[in-house]
Design a protein around this motif. Structure first.
Motif, mmCIF file in Angstrom:
data_model
loop_
_atom_site.group_PDB
_atom_site.id
_atom_site.type_symbol
_atom_site.label_atom_id
_atom_site.label_comp_id
_atom_site.label_asym_id
_atom_site.label_seq_id
_atom_site.Cartn_x
_atom_site.Cartn_y
_atom_site.Cartn_z
ATOM 1 N N UNK A 1 0.834 -1.206 0.000
ATOM 2 C CA UNK A 1 0.000 0.000 0.000
ATOM 3 C C UNK A 1 0.867 1.254 0.000
ATOM 4 N N UNK A 2 1.895 1.255 0.801
ATOM 5 C CA UNK A 2 2.819 2.384 0.882
ATOM 6 C C UNK A 2 3.465 2.654 -0.479
ATOM 7 N N UNK A 3 3.939 1.603 -1.121
ATOM 8 C CA UNK A 3 4.616 1.752 -2.405
ATOM 9 C C UNK A 3 3.644 2.136 -3.519
ATOM 10 N N UNK A 4 2.462 1.529 -3.516
ATOM 11 C CA UNK A 4 1.475 1.837 -4.557
ATOM 12 C C UNK A 4 0.979 3.279 -4.444
ATOM 13 N N UNK A 5 0.877 3.772 -3.208
ATOM 14 C CA UNK A 5 0.456 5.168 -3.010
ATOM 15 C C UNK A 5 1.462 6.120 -3.647
ATOM 16 N N UNK A 6 2.742 5.848 -3.439
ATOM 17 C CA UNK A 6 3.775 6.677 -4.068
ATOM 18 C C UNK A 6 3.779 6.492 -5.587
ATOM 19 N N UNK A 7 3.549 5.258 -6.015
ATOM 20 C CA UNK A 7 3.554 4.988 -7.456
ATOM 21 C C UNK A 7 2.441 5.767 -8.167
ATOM 22 N N UNK A 8 1.263 5.831 -7.539
ATOM 23 C CA UNK A 8 0.151 6.572 -8.139
ATOM 24 C C UNK A 8 0.487 8.050 -8.261
ATOM 25 N N UNK A 9 1.154 8.592 -7.253
ATOM 26 C CA UNK A 9 1.566 9.997 -7.315
ATOM 27 C C UNK A 9 2.530 10.216 -8.470
ATOM 28 N N UNK A 10 3.469 9.301 -8.633
ATOM 29 C CA UNK A 10 4.453 9.438 -9.709
ATOM 30 C C UNK A 10 3.808 9.294 -11.085
ATOM 31 N N UNK A 11 2.819 8.414 -11.183
ATOM 32 C CA UNK A 11 2.133 8.246 -12.464
ATOM 33 C C UNK A 11 1.382 9.507 -12.878
ATOM 34 N N UNK A 12 0.926 10.249 -11.898
ATOM 35 C CA UNK A 12 0.216 11.500 -12.186
ATOM 36 C C UNK A 12 1.188 12.647 -12.460
ATOM 37 N N UNK A 13 2.459 12.428 -12.134
ATOM 38 C CA UNK A 13 3.470 13.481 -12.308
ATOM 39 C C UNK A 13 4.688 12.915 -13.043
ATOM 40 N N UNK A 14 4.598 12.786 -14.365
ATOM 41 C CA UNK A 14 5.688 12.179 -15.142
ATOM 42 C C UNK A 14 7.042 12.853 -14.928
ATOM 43 N N UNK A 15 7.022 14.175 -14.703
ATOM 44 C CA UNK A 15 8.293 14.879 -14.489
ATOM 45 C C UNK A 15 8.968 14.401 -13.202
#
Length: 457
Positions: free
Chosen positions: A379-393
């Motif tokens: 859950x911790x990793x997926x939460x960060x992954x979702x943020x990164x997917x929304x922010x390609x930069x």
């Protein structure tokens, strides 16, 4: 005599006569007495300040015990009196353990629950660290300013809660405000934000907000706010006021407001050097990352006061915490294995110890599955992954960090955001991955996502 039996018996009497059983801190003191510990040893082991036990908890405990024993109770005679009076029948022994709560049941209330958010004040899972005493000494000084900085999930709010609790026991007034709770529409407008600040300070001090009496458009919002705090709030207080501002990094995302608000905090600190009334104000400023809003050195509140930077747990602290979770970690082997994956990251360490303490998996199983979708950090990793997917930069910036073994230079805004998420550590103007867990998980997932996005272009 067994301490469990003593606590059962005492609780029965306290519930009968005072309708209030032993608290967790009172039991902590009794356990320390049974182990012939000093107040300092008891407090350090439990994560409290020694002064809190000696001046607050212990005197109240002894008064309560004196009422059921009929004699004056002190630390020196406490164990002898309790055992003697239980044996003599002055305090009736408990006949049925089900009639009251045993010490083990009481302790279980504060022992491992799923670690999430700040650590409660009465939790034995809080590790007191060196900077807590430094902050306690600082907020006793007139006009003090304390700056607490660390990435998210490093224990900033837990530390702040204990700072405020200490201030309360000194008899100070306290106000805690979390800037993450402020609506963006308010954070985008300096006047609205300062009115929000004053209104909430008044509310938490149980004072009627009187903004209209002090707000003057001709003077401007910063002067109006300053006069409100000075003339309406501080002048009326007989004791110091500790104002704790949590997640101040939220204001960094609104540069136009930050450029005026942050120098305002600095000005309140400076006012304490010339006006006695401002010496009543003790500021605690908590933020996640380096400030990236450009400020002159003489305007910044981030180069004055006491700086506190929270860092990772060390090996000894991880072992100490493991023991509080019921794990027999003593030779450094298990702690080192866990730290090789997550470093000393407090949130990740606590989560691992929670599962290991419940014996839901072995350490080897935990380490093997940790970077996967079925591991405890999913859950911790997926939460960060979702943020990164929304922010390609941001994802590209993290990929740059993960793809090399040496620290790399990132754009300040990307470095700020990734550090705020806790994914990188900053060293000057360069960045490295926070821990091996992030390197293993995001090296694959972030790169796959970036390649997928590129294929869609």
């Amino acid at each position: 005599m067994n301490l469990d039996r003593v606590c059962q018996t005492v609780n029965c009497q306290l519930i009968e006569s005072q309708n209030h059983p032993l608290s967790s801190t009172e039991i902590t003191i009794l356990r320390g007495i049974w182990q012939y510990q000093t107040y300092t040893q008891i407090a350090i082991a439990a994560g409290y300040s020694p002064g809190y036990f000696t001046t607050v908890v212990a005197p109240e405990l002894y008064q309560r015990l004196a009422k059921i024993i009929g004699q004056r109770v002190t630390k020196k005679n406490c164990r002898r009196l309790l055992e003697s009076h239980i044996c003599q029948g002055t305090i009736s022994p408990v006949q049925d353990a089900k009639q009251t709560t045993t010490i083990l049941n009481i302790d279980r209330d504060t022992l491992p629950c799923y670690p999430s958010g700040s650590v409660p004040l009465n939790s034995p899972l809080y590790l007191k660290r060196s900077w807590e005493s430094r902050i306690e000494r600082e907020i006793e000084k007139p006009g003090a300013l304390v700056r607490i900085k660390a990435p998210r999930e490093m224990g900033k709010t837990s530390l702040m809660l204990r700072n405020l609790d200490y201030a309360k026991h000194l008899g100070y007034q306290t106000v805690s405000l979390n800037l993450e709770q402020v609506e963006n529409s308010i954070l985008n407008d300096l006047n609205l934000f300062l009115r929000w600040l004053c209104a909430n300070i008044s509310r938490l001090l149980q004072r009627e907000p009187k903004l209209e009496e002090y707000w003057d458009e001709d003077l401007g919002s910063t002067i109006s706010c300053t006069l409100y705090l000075q003339d309406y709030i501080l002048e009326s207080l007989d004791t110091p006021l500790v104002l704790a501002l949590d997640e101040v990094n939220k204001i960094f995302e609104h540069p136009q407001v930050a450029k005026d608000f942050l120098p305002l905090l600095r000005s309140w600190y400076e006012e304490g050097k010339r006006l006695v009334v401002w010496q009543k104000l003790r500021l605690i400023v908590v933020h996640s990352t380096e400030i990236y809003v450009p400020l002159q050195l003489d305007q910044s509140p981030f180069n004055v006061g006491l700086p506190i930077r929270l860092d990772d747990f060390n090996l000894e602290e991880v072992e100490q915490l493991a023991q509080r979770y019921g794990l027999e970690w003593k030779d450094g082997t298990q702690a080192s294995r866990l730290m090789s994956l997550v470093g000393g990251h407090p949130a990740l360490i606590n989560l691992a110890l929670y599962y290991l303490g419940r014996e839901e998996m072995t350490l080897s199983q935990l380490l093997e599955t940790a970077p996967t979708a079925t591991g405890i950090y999913a859950h911790h990793l997926q939460r960060h992954r979702m943020t990164l997917e929304k922010n390609p930069e941001l994802a590209q910036a993290l990929d740059r960090v993960l793809s090399v073994s040496e620290p790399v230079v990132l754009a300040p805004i990307n470095s700020y955001k990734l550090a705020s998420m806790g994914l990188i550590k900053q060293s000057g103007d360069k960045a490295i991955a926070s821990c091996e867990l992030y390197r293993q998980y995001f090296s694959q997932n972030v790169r796959q996502n970036l390649l997928h996005q590129a294929s869609l272009l």
